[in-house]
Design a protein around this motif. Structure first.
Motif, PDB file in Angstrom:
ATOM      1  N   LEU A 103      86.163  46.066  11.110  1.00  0.00           N
ATOM      2  CA  LEU A 103      85.445  45.614  12.296  1.00  0.00           C
ATOM      3  C   LEU A 103      84.014  45.261  11.899  1.00  0.00           C
ATOM      4  CD1 LEU A 103      86.613  48.104  15.073  1.00  0.00           C
ATOM      5  CD2 LEU A 103      87.373  45.780  14.678  1.00  0.00           C
ATOM      6  N   THR A 114      92.723  50.762  14.598  1.00  0.00           N
ATOM      7  CA  THR A 114      91.699  51.793  14.746  1.00  0.00           C
ATOM      8  C   THR A 114      92.306  53.117  15.195  1.00  0.00           C
ATOM      9  OG1 THR A 114      91.317  51.014  17.003  1.00  0.00           O
ATOM     10  CG2 THR A 114      89.876  50.140  15.288  1.00  0.00           C
ATOM     11  N   TYR A 137      82.475  43.408  18.420  1.00  0.00           N
ATOM     12  CA  TYR A 137      83.011  43.407  17.061  1.00  0.00           C
ATOM     13  C   TYR A 137      84.018  42.282  16.873  1.00  0.00           C
ATOM     14  CZ  TYR A 137      80.978  48.020  16.166  1.00  0.00           C
ATOM     15  OH  TYR A 137      80.108  49.056  15.979  1.00  0.00           O
ATOM     16  N   LEU A 152      87.259  41.081  14.207  1.00  0.00           N
ATOM     17  CA  LEU A 152      88.257  41.720  13.354  1.00  0.00           C
ATOM     18  C   LEU A 152      88.604  40.806  12.190  1.00  0.00           C
ATOM     19  CD1 LEU A 152      90.261  44.212  13.190  1.00  0.00           C
ATOM     20  CD2 LEU A 152      91.943  42.690  14.248  1.00  0.00           C
TER      21      LEU A 152
END
Length: 606
Positions: free
Chosen positions: A41, A311, A30, A32
């Protein structure tokens, strides 16, 4: 850092085939993006699998990262099938993420970003008397064919309020004969309404060659509302942009390709100008710059708070229970971040955070004088921890948690990290004010009475409180930095002699009770003399002990051993402690800890 993969044959919607085995992408796949309000993400397969809207601690809108069936997602994927290469990287000196699909029939680019206002004229040159524009709280996804042709599939399936709230979906036709004739989508839920605008760009080939975009509603199993799907064929020079923003009842501006182009240029200019302040001139400058831009994304601009992570509930071990919500501002983590930003030349961020933490020192201490270990991004400290049993967790890692029950843990080490950041801000940033010094003085007087108590320390153990060696070292740092600051600035210090005596007493205590003579190393706590803790690697970094002191060298040698030989290092990575020997009240296995690995490297260089 760029990554690339070969596409799996003909799986539109899972173009890399990386979700086939478990339904989830690897976490390292992923990128950001963010705007200092929230983050998203973006997977290497172009799926947005995580987004809380509109701020870091808001409920999620897309959360396929934590439940492949119910979490919600926003995907833009190619449909060519086999022999397609994908590469993902950030545009230079920016937080704009580019994903490129390369196929023998054509090349398609996707850029993802949150817009940022700029104080400079187009594109990067300074402008006199410039002012910040209002922040556009949008998510922009622009897909363009740069060679040949390509077909893409778009799927938008939101799942509001952590996939708990149902929503309705409305398709709104555009104004025929105008530039705004494309469809719009409005998703309405109980607490949030979002809309998706679509703009089209034909480059220099003429508006008569605009790509056809026909949005359709579709319901997927386990989702609480309808989503939107479409397939689009793009020829060379054609582009389509999808803009996610909050839907308001009042009329809002229509988005055009010119507005989107200018928004992207402004965002590029913002990030270019910000990272140009970087003072680092050594090797790996690009890697350091990328790390700094990620840290910048973790700042909450309205208050200066710095979140530990954007997260929640990602696991330390697949299938394990160590899944915590990190969307809050820890005093400890923020202090480490401020040190880096100060040394690299980003004093504005340090100044904003110092205002945030000085307000907390004045307004958020408990009646007995204690400071909470963490705060919400607006300074609140009521962070109730709850579980979301309807979400399965990343690769089945339950429970999924929001909030954090450690907010009121007694972690005495935070006073050392805080005082170190205040001292460094005075040294590398701006001189601290009288009001900050008065707040510091009250804080040190408070910990003068509690430094000898047990706590849960840096690792926030949920077992029995102990006299952790790391906490004692950082309490020594708190007194040491306060004394240094008083001397450097000639601040009045009525209890100077008492602080000196306590600083020395803490040092004697650590050397007498925190060192195992037989193992020839520092241990985790006074109570458990046979348990190692890599947190003590910080000792020479905060000038508690010389790096060549025999006691510290013995500690290094012990930590460098593999776990099966009593150490904490495996394949070059360092564990926090042996969770099988130390009851932390959580249970389950854990992985290595990056920060401890870097502490080990720095300690070795000393």
């Amino acid at each position: 850092m760029a990554t690339s993969n070969q596409l799996a044959p003909g799986v539109c919607g899972d173009p890399l085939g990386m979700r086939k085995a478990t339904g989830y992408l690897p976490i390292e796949s992923y990128g950001l993006i963010g705007n200092m309000r929230t983050c998203a993400l973006v997977g290497i397969d172009s799926g947005i699998d995580f987004l809380c809207w509109p701020e870091f601690d808001s409920p999620s809108v897309f959360c396929r990262l934590l439940d492949k069936d119910k979490g919600g997602y926003f995907s833009i994927s190619p449909c060519q099938g086999s022999n397609t290469m994908v590469k993902q990287q950030y545009l230079p000196s920016s937080n704009i993420l580019q994903t490129r699909y390369i196929h023998e029939e054509g090349v398609v680019n996707l850029v993802d970003y949150f817009p940022r206002q700029t104080e400079v004229s187009h594109p990067i040159a300074p402008a006199s008397n410039s002012q910040k524009a209002e922040l556009k709280q949008w998510l922009v996804r622009r897909v363009e064919c740069i060679r040949g042709h390509g077909e893409i599939e778009v799927k938008i399936f939101p799942a509001f309020n952590y996939a708990r709230d149902p929503h309705s979906t409305e398709l709104i036709e555009g104004e025929r004969g105008s530039e705004n004739d494309s469809q719009r989508v409005v998703f309405r839920s109980k607490g949030l309404n979002l809309q998706v605008d679509v703009t089209m760009d034909c480059g220099n080939i003429g508006d008569e060659y605009r790509p056809e975009v026909l949005l359709k509603k579709r319901r997927e199993k386990n989702m609480l509302g309808e989503g939107i799907v479409t397939r689009i064929r793009l020829d060379e020079g054609q582009a389509v942009s999808f803009i996610l923003r909050e839907h308001r009842s009042e009329r809002v501006e229509h988005l055009t390709k010119d507005i989107i182009d200018q928004t992207q240029q402004d965002t590029l200019a913002y990030w270019h100008n910000w990272i140009s302040k970087n003072r680092f001139k050594g090797r790996y400058r690009e890697v350091v710059a990328r790390s700094l831009m990620i840290l910048k994304l973790l700042t909450y601009e309205p208050t200066g708070a710095i979140v530990a992570a954007p997260t929640f509930s990602l696991p330390e071990d697949f299938g394990g229970a160590r899944n915590w919500d990190y969307r809050f501002s820890w005093v400890r983590d923020s202090s480490f971040t401020i040190y880096i930003l100060l040394r690299m030349g980003f004093t504005d961020e340090a100044e904003t955070y110092m205002k945030f933490i000085s307000d907390r020192l004045r307004l958020s201490r408990s009646p007995d004088g204690a400071l909470p270990i963490m705060f919400g991004i607006r300074g609140e400290n009521q962070l109730d921890e709850i579980e979301l049993p309807h979400l399965e967790g990343y690769r089945g890692s339950k429970p999924v948690r929001i909030g954090n029950g450690a907010a009121f843990h007694k972690q005495l080490d935070i006073y050392g990290e805080l005082m170190d950041s205040v001292y460094l801000y005075d040294k590398y940033g701006k001189p601290v004010s009288w009001d900050i010094w008065v707040a510091v003085r009250k804080l040190i007087d408070y910990i003068s009475g509690i430094w000898h108590e047990a706590d849960t320390s840096i690792w926030e153990v949920r077992g029995q409180a102990k006299n952790f060696v790391y906490s004692k070292i950082m309490l020594w740092v708190a007194f040491d930095r306060a004394l240094r600051l008083a001397g450097k600035r000639c601040f009045p210090c009525p209890h100077r002699q008492q602080w000196l005596a306590i600083r020395d007493e803490i040092y004697e205590s650590v050397m007498a009770n925190g060192f195992n003579e037989e193992m020839n190393c520092f241990v985790q706590s006074y109570e458990e003399q046979d348990v190692l803790d890599s947190a003590v690697l910080i000792a020479p970094l905060v000038f508690f002990i010389a790096p060549n002191d025999p006691r510290f060298i013995g500690t290094l040698e012990q930590i460098l051993k593999p776990p099966e030989k009593g150490g904490l290092t495996s394949t070059g990575l360092v564990y926090r402690y042996n969770s099988l020997k130390s009851d932390d009240g959580v249970g389950g296995r854990e992985g290595s800890f990056s920060m401890c690995t870097f502490w080990l490297v720095e300690a070795l260089t000393r």
